[in-house]
Design a protein around this motif. Structure first.
Motif, mmCIF file in Angstrom:
data_model
loop_
_atom_site.group_PDB
_atom_site.id
_atom_site.type_symbol
_atom_site.label_atom_id
_atom_site.label_comp_id
_atom_site.label_asym_id
_atom_site.label_seq_id
_atom_site.Cartn_x
_atom_site.Cartn_y
_atom_site.Cartn_z
ATOM 1 N N LEU A 26 26.880 -15.064 -33.850
ATOM 2 C CA LEU A 26 25.044 -15.088 -33.255
ATOM 3 C C LEU A 26 25.087 -16.832 -34.122
ATOM 4 O O LEU A 26 24.227 -17.375 -33.226
ATOM 5 C CB LEU A 26 23.444 -14.116 -34.359
ATOM 6 C CG LEU A 26 23.025 -14.863 -34.855
ATOM 7 C CD1 LEU A 26 22.178 -14.903 -33.591
ATOM 8 C CD2 LEU A 26 21.813 -13.787 -35.585
ATOM 9 N N PRO A 27 25.785 -17.458 -35.274
ATOM 10 C CA PRO A 27 25.874 -18.496 -35.695
ATOM 11 C C PRO A 27 25.892 -19.892 -34.127
ATOM 12 O O PRO A 27 25.542 -20.617 -34.326
ATOM 13 C CB PRO A 27 25.968 -18.882 -36.890
ATOM 14 C CG PRO A 27 25.976 -17.309 -37.592
ATOM 15 C CD PRO A 27 26.027 -16.404 -36.023
ATOM 16 N N ALA A 32 24.630 -23.669 -29.825
ATOM 17 C CA ALA A 32 24.229 -23.639 -28.402
ATOM 18 C C ALA A 32 23.390 -23.620 -27.638
ATOM 19 O O ALA A 32 23.277 -24.213 -27.258
ATOM 20 C CB ALA A 32 24.873 -22.750 -27.510
ATOM 21 N N LYS A 33 22.449 -23.399 -29.166
ATOM 22 C CA LYS A 33 20.155 -23.656 -28.986
ATOM 23 C C LYS A 33 20.285 -24.562 -29.595
ATOM 24 O O LYS A 33 19.138 -24.824 -29.929
ATOM 25 C CB LYS A 33 19.730 -22.399 -28.840
ATOM 26 C CG LYS A 33 20.141 -21.246 -28.302
ATOM 27 C CD LYS A 33 19.408 -20.850 -26.589
ATOM 28 C CE LYS A 33 20.330 -20.149 -25.600
ATOM 29 N NZ LYS A 33 20.071 -19.637 -24.637
ATOM 30 N N LEU A 249 17.566 -6.627 -32.026
ATOM 31 C CA LEU A 249 19.138 -5.508 -31.390
ATOM 32 C C LEU A 249 19.717 -6.511 -31.936
ATOM 33 O O LEU A 249 19.857 -8.345 -31.294
ATOM 34 C CB LEU A 249 18.453 -4.857 -30.286
ATOM 35 C CG LEU A 249 19.685 -4.348 -29.401
ATOM 36 C CD1 LEU A 249 19.370 -3.497 -30.021
ATOM 37 C CD2 LEU A 249 19.604 -4.215 -28.146
ATOM 38 N N ASN A 250 21.087 -6.547 -31.745
ATOM 39 C CA ASN A 250 21.927 -7.648 -32.430
ATOM 40 C C ASN A 250 22.340 -7.310 -30.365
ATOM 41 O O ASN A 250 22.088 -6.566 -29.871
ATOM 42 C CB ASN A 250 23.283 -6.592 -32.845
ATOM 43 C CG ASN A 250 23.618 -6.770 -34.506
ATOM 44 O OD1 ASN A 250 22.965 -7.434 -34.449
ATOM 45 N ND2 ASN A 250 24.476 -5.611 -34.656
ATOM 46 N N GLY A 251 23.936 -8.856 -30.498
ATOM 47 C CA GLY A 251 24.841 -9.215 -29.322
ATOM 48 C C GLY A 251 25.808 -8.754 -29.121
ATOM 49 O O GLY A 251 26.483 -7.966 -30.285
ATOM 50 N N VAL A 252 26.176 -9.147 -27.805
ATOM 51 C CA VAL A 252 27.554 -9.352 -27.894
ATOM 52 C C VAL A 252 28.372 -10.339 -27.594
ATOM 53 O O VAL A 252 28.096 -11.085 -26.373
ATOM 54 C CB VAL A 252 28.089 -7.985 -26.529
ATOM 55 C CG1 VAL A 252 29.606 -7.825 -26.359
ATOM 56 C CG2 VAL A 252 27.372 -6.146 -27.339
ATOM 57 N N ASP A 253 29.309 -10.659 -27.729
ATOM 58 C CA ASP A 253 30.604 -11.822 -28.045
ATOM 59 C C ASP A 253 31.219 -11.203 -26.354
ATOM 60 O O ASP A 253 32.336 -11.471 -26.695
ATOM 61 C CB ASP A 253 30.627 -12.804 -29.032
ATOM 62 C CG ASP A 253 31.709 -13.681 -28.948
ATOM 63 O OD1 ASP A 253 31.645 -13.913 -27.618
ATOM 64 O OD2 ASP A 253 32.227 -13.904 -29.955
ATOM 65 N N THR A 464 18.867 -15.129 -28.663
ATOM 66 C CA THR A 464 18.954 -16.315 -29.978
ATOM 67 C C THR A 464 17.447 -16.341 -29.390
ATOM 68 O O THR A 464 16.779 -17.327 -30.667
ATOM 69 C CB THR A 464 19.416 -17.738 -29.089
ATOM 70 O OG1 THR A 464 19.627 -17.997 -27.644
ATOM 71 C CG2 THR A 464 21.226 -17.676 -29.435
ATOM 72 N N ALA A 465 16.691 -16.389 -28.405
ATOM 73 C CA ALA A 465 15.347 -16.637 -28.193
ATOM 74 C C ALA A 465 14.613 -16.167 -29.205
ATOM 75 O O ALA A 465 13.731 -16.533 -29.776
ATOM 76 C CB ALA A 465 14.494 -16.438 -27.101
#
Ligand code: ADP
Ligand code: GLC
Length: 477
Positions: A26-27, A32-33, A249-253, A464-465
């Motif tokens: 996440l960081p 990247a944003k 909700l979490n994301g995936v790398d 991220t948004a």
């Protein structure tokens, strides 16, 4: 916007579960944003060797009388993401994992270890001039960082807003009241509306009551934890602060978890070449000394072996499938009784069952790529990442409808991408397994579900948004 992101584990440096995956990804996605995120973690044994050379070093003194706390700064390997390490030999340079000693017992001074780590997080947040970088937001994760919110509250100064993310409410970081003085916090925090927790005190509760916002890792879990069944004794506290509780909700790398680029798997494939997945299945069977069989449905598990995960239900529920020729492959470690139960299953079906007790990152990728169905019968699951990895690999998850599993896996309708059951019972799981076997025999229908699974987008980029909006709303408040 500057964010200090505090976590007790970060992949690829140290990992016991999904928290590390989130803290490692996440960081980076936020940076990247254009969000200036820096990570902070304890300098456990062996961590510095995995990192580029330290760029700066600052001694923050010895407030806990356990040795000096030293703040080191470097960045993640192959990335420009800055990371601070809190060094203290007597607290962090030990044999064992981040929380348990080499015999599997909690370190007796876990309260002091994570209070000291959290104290450094709070110091940087409150006194930015210490390191010429003051965060606008302090982002805490789980109980190991909850003390930071307590220090900031105790100092009673104006400070940047604090977000606490709950990855797992079961681990509440509670300790005997008699030990409270060890963490150098004032006694006026020890009340029902503060850190007091059923005659003990809880670091996680501090993270909840003294934060400006609380998030948890799926919308369903955010609702579940307001009930006694899932609230683990904190549902009352959470209800009182529900106005500042959000489910994100979490994301995936997908740089780590994509079958088209995964360096650990036998044959690469993607949405347009799902046929190639078969070579991973054959390789997995070979690797485990099982007969190579394209037709046999292969069920799998990659998990910590704990009560949470409902894995005690599988040995009985999977038997009818094994009797019909299915295979079962497990990677996991934890509860010794469960380990024995699974090893016994392997003894009974040596040509169909393969059990690997241990922790193995590379093998977990080969397993996800090689199996047909991933079993996750969790009693509770804040988010769950393994079902998200499975989806990307065209491996259909069989899950209990709870937490993040309920938010990401669907059995009915046009988004059908797996199998879902309601009750944590052998019967319910058995019948979901049966349904999956029927579906597996319908080649075309199975392929449609795989395509549905593989085309779901759970990238961090999407989440991220939401994070940036949440941070922004705290700054505007
Ligand atoms: P939790 O954090 O509750 O353990 P998650 O599904 O969020 O559950 O994350 C678990 C993470 O740990 C995943 O990355 C999974 O692949 C990994 N994992 C779990 N057990 C093992 C194991 N024995 N070996 C390798 N990786 C494992
Ligand atoms: C916890 C939860 C898991 C979640 C992970 C990352 O370990 O048990 O469900 O996916 O944290 O947030």
């Amino acid at each position: 916007m500057k964010v200090l992101f505090a976590s007790s584990e970060i992949h690829p440096l140290i990992k016991t579960g999904g928290l590390a995956d989130v803290a490692g990804a996440l960081p980076v996605a936020l940076r990247a944003k254009n969000i200036d995120v820096k990570l902070i973690m304890p300098a456990y044994s062996g961590i510095l060797e995995k990192l580029p050379p330290v760029q700066s070093r600052r001694n923050l003194g010895n407030p806990f009388s356990v040795g000096d706390l030293i703040l080191l700064e470097t960045h993640l390997p192959d990335s420009d993401t800055p990371i601070y390490l809190v060094q203290c030999q007597s607290l962090f340079e030990l044999e064992g994992g981040p929380y348990l000693d080499s015999h599997g017992n909690d370190f007796a001074d876990n309260d002091i270890r994570f209070a000291a780590f959290s104290w450094v997080c709070a110091m940087i947040t409150q006194y930015g001039h210490l390191i010429d970088w003051q965060p606008d937001i302090l982002h805490l994760n789980d109980w190991q960082t909850g003390f930071a919110a307590a220090y900031l509250a105790a100092w009673r100064l104006e400070h940047p807003p604090v977000v606490t993310t709950v990855h797992n409410l079961r681990y509440n970081g509670s300790f005997p009241i008699e030990q409270f003085d060890r963490v150098r916090l004032p006694h006026d925090l020890l009340n029902l509306h503060g850190m007091e927790f059923y005659g003990r005190y809880s670091a996680l509760k501090a993270g909840l009551v003294y934060a400006d916002a609380i998030t948890t890792v799926s919308p369903t879990y955010a609702n579940e934890i307001l009930t006694p069944t899932y609230g683990d004794g904190l549902d009352g506290t959470l209800k009182a602060v529900r106005h500042k509780l959000f489910g994100v909700l979490n994301g995936v790398d997908y740089n780590e978890w994509s079958p088209s680029i995964d360096p650990y798997i036998h044959t690469h494939y993607d949405l347009h070449s799902i046929d190639q997945k078969l070579y991973n299945k054959l390789a997995l069977q070979r690797e485990n000394g099982l007969p190579e069989s394209p037709e046999a449905p292969v069920f799998g598990v990659v998990s910590r072996l704990t009560e949470q995960k409902g894995l005690d239900l599988i040995p009985d529920a999977i038997e009818p499938a094994l009797e019909k020729g299915a295979m079962f492959i497990l990677l996991g470690s934890g509860d010794k009784a469960l380990e024995q139960q699974y090893l016994a299953l392997q003894e009974r079906y040596p040509d169909q069952v393969s059990i690997r007790i241990g922790y193995d990152e590379a093998y977990s990728h080969r397993l996800q790529a090689g199996i047909d169905m991933l079993l996750i019968p969790s009693r509770f699951e804040p988010c769950g990442l393994t079902q998200l990895y499975a989806l990307k690999y065209g491996t259909l998850p069989i899950v209990r409808s709870t937490g993040g599993l309920a938010d990401t896996v669907f059995e009915e309708g046009q988004h059908a991408n797996g199998f879902v059951f309601q009750h944590a019972s052998t019967e319910d799981l058995k019948s979901a397994i049966e349904r999956s076997l029927i579906a597996f025999n319908d080649l075309e229908g199975w392929r449609i579900k795989q395509i549905q699974a593989m085309s779901q987008d759970h990238s961090w980029d999407r989440a991220t948004a939401t994070w940036i909006n949440l941070y922004q709303s705290l700054l505007n408040a």
